[in-house]
Design a protein around this motif. Structure first.
Motif, PDB file in Angstrom:
ATOM      1  N   MET A  85       0.832  -1.201   0.000  1.00 18.43           N
ATOM      2  CA  MET A  85       0.000   0.000   0.000  1.00 18.43           C
ATOM      3  C   MET A  85       0.869   1.255   0.000  1.00 18.43           C
ATOM      4  O   MET A  85       2.057   1.223   0.290  1.00 18.43           O
ATOM      5  CB  MET A  85      -0.922   0.006   1.222  1.00 18.43           C
ATOM      6  N   THR A  86       0.248   2.376  -0.334  1.00 14.13           N
ATOM      7  CA  THR A  86       0.906   3.671  -0.282  1.00 14.13           C
ATOM      8  C   THR A  86       0.170   4.549   0.723  1.00 14.13           C
ATOM      9  O   THR A  86      -0.997   4.857   0.505  1.00 14.13           O
ATOM     10  CB  THR A  86       0.883   4.354  -1.665  1.00 14.13           C
ATOM     11  N   PRO A  87       0.812   4.950   1.844  1.00 12.86           N
ATOM     12  CA  PRO A  87       2.158   4.534   2.253  1.00 12.86           C
ATOM     13  C   PRO A  87       2.133   3.098   2.766  1.00 12.86           C
ATOM     14  O   PRO A  87       1.103   2.607   3.206  1.00 12.86           O
ATOM     15  CB  PRO A  87       2.484   5.512   3.385  1.00 12.86           C
ATOM     16  N   PRO A  88       3.291   2.403   2.711  1.00 11.92           N
ATOM     17  CA  PRO A  88       3.320   1.015   3.199  1.00 11.92           C
ATOM     18  C   PRO A  88       3.064   0.953   4.698  1.00 11.92           C
ATOM     19  O   PRO A  88       3.316   1.903   5.428  1.00 11.92           O
ATOM     20  CB  PRO A  88       4.735   0.554   2.858  1.00 11.92           C
ATOM     21  N   ASN A  89       2.536  -0.170   5.128  1.00  9.97           N
ATOM     22  CA  ASN A  89       2.232  -0.392   6.527  1.00  9.97           C
ATOM     23  C   ASN A  89       2.681  -1.796   6.901  1.00  9.97           C
ATOM     24  O   ASN A  89       3.086  -2.571   6.038  1.00  9.97           O
ATOM     25  CB  ASN A  89       0.723  -0.217   6.771  1.00  9.97           C
ATOM     26  N   ASP A  90       2.606  -2.125   8.164  1.00  4.74           N
ATOM     27  CA  ASP A  90       2.944  -3.478   8.600  1.00  4.74           C
ATOM     28  C   ASP A  90       2.055  -3.844   9.778  1.00  4.74           C
ATOM     29  O   ASP A  90       1.471  -2.981  10.438  1.00  4.74           O
ATOM     30  CB  ASP A  90       4.419  -3.592   8.982  1.00  4.74           C
ATOM     31  N   ALA A 120     -11.060  -0.836   3.589  1.00  4.03           N
ATOM     32  CA  ALA A 120     -11.690  -0.977   2.277  1.00  4.03           C
ATOM     33  C   ALA A 120     -10.817  -1.782   1.323  1.00  4.03           C
ATOM     34  O   ALA A 120     -11.314  -2.611   0.553  1.00  4.03           O
ATOM     35  CB  ALA A 120     -11.988   0.404   1.692  1.00  4.03           C
ATOM     36  N   ALA A 121      -9.492  -1.561   1.385  1.00  2.00           N
ATOM     37  CA  ALA A 121      -8.579  -2.261   0.477  1.00  2.00           C
ATOM     38  C   ALA A 121      -8.458  -3.751   0.807  1.00  2.00           C
ATOM     39  O   ALA A 121      -8.204  -4.566  -0.082  1.00  2.00           O
ATOM     40  CB  ALA A 121      -7.204  -1.603   0.513  1.00  2.00           C
ATOM     41  N   LEU A 122      -8.635  -4.114   2.075  1.00  2.39           N
ATOM     42  CA  LEU A 122      -8.432  -5.506   2.488  1.00  2.39           C
ATOM     43  C   LEU A 122      -9.715  -6.328   2.545  1.00  2.39           C
ATOM     44  O   LEU A 122      -9.660  -7.558   2.499  1.00  2.39           O
ATOM     45  CB  LEU A 122      -7.761  -5.557   3.862  1.00  2.39           C
ATOM     46  N   ALA A 123     -10.857  -5.678   2.669  1.00  5.29           N
ATOM     47  CA  ALA A 123     -12.102  -6.411   2.941  1.00  5.29           C
ATOM     48  C   ALA A 123     -12.403  -7.465   1.879  1.00  5.29           C
ATOM     49  O   ALA A 123     -12.653  -8.634   2.202  1.00  5.29           O
ATOM     50  CB  ALA A 123     -13.271  -5.437   3.061  1.00  5.29           C
TER      51      ALA A 123
END
Length: 204
Positions: free
Chosen positions: A102-107, A135-138
């Motif tokens: 993702m932008t910005p990356p996460n962890d 929303a991006a992961l659902a």
């Protein structure tokens, strides 16, 4: 005999899992390991013995149960329960790949199961309101794992579910999520926040 007869109820799956993980349990031991009432365990064990999937063993005074590992369906149980054991680690790896792209990356720092099987995530990067990550992961989480929802823990909406994976967490933590993380760290034998020690990487 069909799969409905063998895997027909939640209790039966739990009892099969208990027998698969440990042979030589008494009826009460199976009930404890499976998390079911003794009466439900006895009924299920009787059905599994009748279907040939389990044996009664013992001297008459103490009856124990063993999974019939030569039954033609037992190899299928091997595959099913192996995949089940791998699920937390597979899910963590899946989420971390998505988050880092993702932008910005996460962890990911902690993963919890909420009510109804939804996921709760504690992230390393800026939380914001979490809506973009959710929303991006659902959809991919639903498609790949069948889990119903994704929520990102924030200071305003901390983790409430059962933590199933965690790595050593830096301070500060959202309120209440800190308590959940501390319990998870203790469960997995990890050092407390800020202490020296190895971090959990991709391990449930």
């Amino acid at each position: 005999m069909n799969l409905e007869e063998i895997l027909g109820t939640r209790n039966r799956v739990r009892v099969l899992r208990a027998l698969y993980l440990r042979d030589g349990l008494s009826g009460r031991g199976v009930a404890r390991a499976a998390g079911v009432a003794p009466s439900a365990a006895k009924e299920t064990l009787d059905e599994l013995v009748a279907a040939g999937l389990a044996f009664r063993v013992g001297d008459g005074r103490r009856i124990c149960y063993e999974l019939n590992r030569s039954h033609y369906l037992t190899s299928s149980l091997d595959a099913l329960f192996a995949r089940e054991r791998a699920l937390p680690g597979d899910l963590v790896r899946f989420l971390r790949r998505r988050l880092q792209a993702m932008t910005p990356p996460n962890d990911l720092r902690a993963l919890a199961m909420g009510d109804g099987g939804g996921l709760e995530l504690l992230l390393t990067g800026p939380w914001g309101d979490g809506a973009g990550v959710e929303a991006a992961l659902a959809r991919p989480v639903k498609a790949s794992f069948g889990l119903g929802s994704v929520a990102v823990a924030t200071p305003a909406d901390p983790i409430r579910g059962r933590v199933v994976w965690s790595q050593a967490l830096p301070e500060p933590l959202p309120p209440r999520a800190g308590d959940a993380a501390a319990r998870a760290l203790a469960f997995f034998g990890l050092p407390p926040s800020g202490a020296e020690g190895p971090q959990q990487e991709d391990r449930p």
